[in-house]
Structures are given as C-alpha cells and as structure tokens.
Motif scaffolding. Structure first.
Motif, mmCIF file in Angstrom:
data_model
loop_
_atom_site.group_PDB
_atom_site.id
_atom_site.type_symbol
_atom_site.label_atom_id
_atom_site.label_comp_id
_atom_site.label_asym_id
_atom_site.label_seq_id
_atom_site.Cartn_x
_atom_site.Cartn_y
_atom_site.Cartn_z
ATOM 1 N N MET A 25 55.447 8.282 -44.790
ATOM 2 C CA MET A 25 54.454 7.398 -44.181
ATOM 3 C C MET A 25 53.107 8.054 -43.954
ATOM 4 O O MET A 25 52.086 7.364 -43.850
ATOM 5 N N SER A 80 49.761 10.872 -44.297
ATOM 6 C CA SER A 80 48.844 11.395 -45.309
ATOM 7 C C SER A 80 49.129 12.850 -45.642
ATOM 8 O O SER A 80 48.660 13.352 -46.658
ATOM 9 N N ASP A 131 45.970 2.370 -42.801
ATOM 10 C CA ASP A 131 46.364 1.012 -43.145
ATOM 11 C C ASP A 131 46.318 0.857 -44.657
ATOM 12 O O ASP A 131 46.020 1.806 -45.396
ATOM 13 N N ALA A 132 46.614 -0.329 -45.155
ATOM 14 C CA ALA A 132 46.716 -0.525 -46.601
ATOM 15 C C ALA A 132 45.391 -0.297 -47.313
ATOM 16 O O ALA A 132 45.360 -0.022 -48.520
ATOM 17 N N SER A 133 44.265 -0.387 -46.594
ATOM 18 C CA SER A 133 42.946 -0.163 -47.179
ATOM 19 C C SER A 133 42.466 1.267 -47.018
ATOM 20 O O SER A 133 41.318 1.575 -47.339
ATOM 21 N N CYS A 185 52.524 7.713 -52.546
ATOM 22 C CA CYS A 185 53.491 6.738 -52.041
ATOM 23 C C CYS A 185 53.459 6.609 -50.517
ATOM 24 O O CYS A 185 54.498 6.513 -49.874
ATOM 25 N N TYR A 186 52.274 6.661 -49.928
ATOM 26 C CA TYR A 186 52.139 6.315 -48.518
ATOM 27 C C TYR A 186 51.051 5.260 -48.403
ATOM 28 O O TYR A 186 50.171 5.138 -49.272
ATOM 29 N N LYS A 187 51.100 4.494 -47.347
ATOM 30 C CA LYS A 187 50.152 3.401 -47.176
ATOM 31 C C LYS A 187 48.731 3.947 -47.103
ATOM 32 O O LYS A 187 48.444 4.849 -46.332
ATOM 33 N N GLY A 188 47.838 3.398 -47.917
ATOM 34 C CA GLY A 188 46.457 3.829 -47.947
ATOM 35 C C GLY A 188 46.160 4.899 -48.982
ATOM 36 O O GLY A 188 44.998 5.257 -49.203
ATOM 37 N N GLN A 189 47.201 5.420 -49.651
ATOM 38 C CA GLN A 189 47.018 6.524 -50.588
ATOM 39 C C GLN A 189 46.124 6.133 -51.758
ATOM 40 O O GLN A 189 45.346 6.960 -52.259
ATOM 41 N N GLU A 190 46.190 4.893 -52.206
ATOM 42 C CA GLU A 190 45.376 4.469 -53.348
ATOM 43 C C GLU A 190 43.889 4.589 -53.030
ATOM 44 O O GLU A 190 43.101 5.067 -53.852
#
Length: 388
Positions: free
Chosen positions: A67, A69, A87-89, A261-266
């Motif tokens: 989960m 960073s 968060d997702a962003s 593979c954690y939220k916001g990684q992209e």
C-alpha cells in the motif's frame, strides 16, 4: 490524553491551541537559545502530541509494502524509513515515520492522523494476518538531534529487544529515491533528527531529567526552525489536498521508485519520467525590518512581467503561492517554506502579504524551476517524411 508533564517545566509556553503543535510547549522562554541547544545535541523536544499506530502479525511488512510508496517488505529490525499513502491521483493522504522491531511495525504520525490512519489500515486487513492498533494512549514520542540527549532523559524503549529510535532518512537520499534539489549546498546533511518512542509514563521521567539539569528542553518552535532550515517537508504544514510528493522533493526520502502496484504509483512515475511537478517547494528569506512573521496560508505574490505598466501605474501582481511554515532561525533570521507555481522564475522578487503588511522575500530553490522529466522521450519522425 493527559497534559504533558513538559508543560509544567519552568518557562513553558504552550503552542497555540489551534496550531499543528497544540498540546506541547512552543518554547521555554527563549526559542533562539533552545535552537542552539537542540542543534548541538544537548536538548530534547516533547513530541507527545504525535500519534503512534502499530501493526503486528507475520504479514505486516508485505501488507504495508503493498500500500505504501516506500519499499517495506524487507525492512530490517531497527531500521527507520518514511512512507506515504497516496490517493489514486498520487496526492499525499498520509505520511508515516516507520520502524520495525521484528515483531511489530511502529508508525509515527501527526497526532490528528492516528485515528484516521488506524481506521484506514483496519479496513484494508481482509484475510491477512495483521493486527492494527492506535497506541497513542500508551506510548509517546520524544525528539532530539542526538541519541545522547535522549539517553540523558530516558532509556531507549525496546519491548521486543530492538530500540524504537527512528532516525530520519532525510539526511541522505535513499537508494531507490530521486532528488530534485541540487546537491551543492543542500542543508539536509546537518539534519540529524531522531524520534524515540517511549511509554507515555516515561514523559514524567524525561521532564524530571530536564528539571535536574541532566538535559535541556527545546520547544516545538526550535524544532520547526531547524526543520525549515533543512528543507524538510512535514505533512501537517507543507501538504494540502493537491500535493504530490515531487512538489516537496519528497521522492528523496519517502518513495522507492523501484516498486510498483500501490495506489498513486502511476502518477508518481509519470510526473517523474515524463512531466514536471506542477508546483515546487522553495525557501524564502524574509525581510525582517517590520518584525512580521507570516502565518501559514499567507499569499505569496510576484509582479507580472507583461504587459508593462503605463507611467505612474503600479505593476500588476499575481498570487503565485502560499506560505506553509515561517520561523525565526538563529542564524538565517526570518525564513519560510512556501509552495509556489512551477513557472515562477527563480530570480523573481516575491512579496508575502501578511497581517496587512508586505514582506519582501527572496527565494532559494529546493525543487528547481527547471526540474524536468527524468527520462528523455525519443523524437519520432513526422509522418510523410522519408529518410533514405
């Protein structure tokens, strides 16, 4: 929680009730002298208003790793690191100072974050073998720039045989991270910050050590002044609802770019590799002639270069950022951290609007104005062009 025994020490002045450091002493009569004592490693800081969340169970590190960073799956007992929950962003939602003792992972967070972080983690447990608890009522945190100062106040706490002393990784860029700030002149090398988790009952022992002269006490104002001088971001002050880690140079200590593979990684990867941080953290040297110290949220304005004003007209101004933390430093004088728009030129004179007064400010880049993509994108030939 009961009132900290440090507030009963001679000269203790509590921080503002509505401030980020409410519940602890802002200073003990002379915050400038306290800075010097703290910087020399002779003083401790009461951080008992911070929260502590624990995660126990055999799956704890791999679960947190999935989960956060930061890479946590192989965190060694006694090793300290820093992690963000995004968060997702890719915007920062929570930040934690992380240390594991081989049986439990301890997360030091802002005081008003403990309940929210524990609740979030508890919702994410599913079928894994983890147990989450808000331990803020049982343990507290003390800070210092040396372990000797902490030892003079109270012994290290080691419920599983490993001392719960979190050493701030900000002093040196972590492997797997990325630094936007230039190496030359970076003040982080002077930041030797340690946070010691202790039983809450040990606070009285530490306060007694101060009374006995075994160690000095420094207030939160002293700690904040040294933090600002080290360009060190903090969730409670530098983060708003739009903040991504790049803007605060937080990839330096809190993000491992080798994990995914954690939220916001992209967003983290895309901004680093292909884009630019939309805003950037700067240090402002403030004109102290009016003895006005800006407040968090005060506007930072700059003069528009175009169009040129007509004769007799004042140049048009534009809000370009906001103050996040302002302090009086024992060597630098009045300085502040501020978040400004990316396009603000590094040499643009700035003005801080505070308490009905205009305070002139000169900026020192932390995240540079020309901070760009870390990956060069190859140029593709235009359609219709043939190269033989």
């Amino acid at each position: 929680m009961t009132e900290s025994p440090f507030l009963a020490l001679p000269g203790a002045v509590a921080s503002a009730a509505e401030g980020v450091d409410a519940g602890v002493a802002g200073h003990y009569g002379n915050p400038i002298v306290e800075q010097r004592h703290l910087e020399r490693g002779d003083a401790i800081v009461d951080l008992s208003n911070r929260g502590v969340v624990t995660v126990a169970g055999p799956d704890r590190l791999s679960w947190l790793h999935s989960m956060a960073s930061q890479a946590l799956a192989r965190l060694q007992p006694g090793e300290g690191t820093e992690a963000l929950l995004l968060d997702a962003s890719g915007r920062v939602e929570h930040a934690a100072h992380v240390i594991d003792d081989g049986e439990t992972t301890w997360l030091i967070v802002e005081g008003d974050e403990a309940v929210a972080v524990a609740a979030f983690l508890d919702r994410m447990r599913f079928m894994l073998r983890v147990e989450v608890a808000d331990a803020s009522g049982d343990v507290a945190v003390l800070g210092a720039m040396s372990s000797s100062a902490l030892d003079a106040a109270t012994p290290a706490y080691a419920p599983a045989g490993v001392a719960l002393d979190w050493v701030d990784p900000w002093a040196h860029p972590r492997p797997g991270g990325h630094q936007y700030a230039h190496d030359a002149g970076h003040p982080a090398s002077e930041w030797h910050w340690i946070e010691r988790i202790v039983p809450r009952t040990a606070l009285a022992e530490a306060a007694a050590a101060v009374r006995a002269g075994s160690v000095d006490a420094a207030g939160s104002m002293a700690a904040e002044a040294l933090r600002v001088a080290a360009w060190r971001p903090r969730l409670a002050t530098e983060v708003d609802d739009r903040t991504i880690p790049h803007e605060l140079d937080w990839l330096r200590s809190a993000v491992d770019l080798g994990k995914g593979c954690y939220k916001g990684q992209e967003t983290v990867a895309k901004v680093l590799n292909l884009g630019r941080p939309p805003r950037r953290l700067v240090l402002l040297h403030l004109d102290g002639s009016d003895t006005v110290l800006p407040a968090p949220g005060d506007e930072v304005v700059g003069e528009k270069a175009r169009p040129e004003p007509a004769a007799g007209e004042a140049p048009e101004r534009k809000v370009v950022g906001r103050i996040t933390t302002a302090v009086m430093h024992h060597e630098l004088g009045p300085v502040a951290l501020a978040v400004v728009k990316r396009a603000v030129p590094a040499d643009l004179p700035l003005i801080v609007l505070s308490h009905g007064t205009e305070v002139a400010a000169a900026q020192v880049e932390i995240v540079p104005a020309d901070a760009g993509a870390a990956v060069e994108v190859p140029r593709l030939p235009r359609l219709g062009v043939h190269k033989g």
